[in-house]
Design a protein around this motif. Sequence first.
Motif: not given
Length: 109
Positions: A54-76
Amino acid sequence: MSREYAPTPGKWYENKEEEETFRVLSVDEDDELVEIEYVDGEIEELDLDTWHELDLELTEEPEGWADSQEKDDDDDDDDDFDDDEDEDDDDDDDDDDDDDDDEEEASDY
């Protein structure tokens, strides 16, 4: 020029050819497998030979990724708290019944 990165769990990569972003979930050295998760939640296993092609490049965590995961966890967590509260009420009633049983057993002796 292709860059070669070792698969590291928790790190985010961009596949330059496919223009897809994913993170590494786990690396199984024995089976030579890399488990990855794409931004859309799809999970895939790649063998190490495919990874290195694969032709890979290190990148940052996508914007909004953590927010959507944390929101689901908070609701649970909120739901679990409500359930625990109801269970505690039931447990109190059960404890009272257990005390009555203990008193009856004590009086039988």
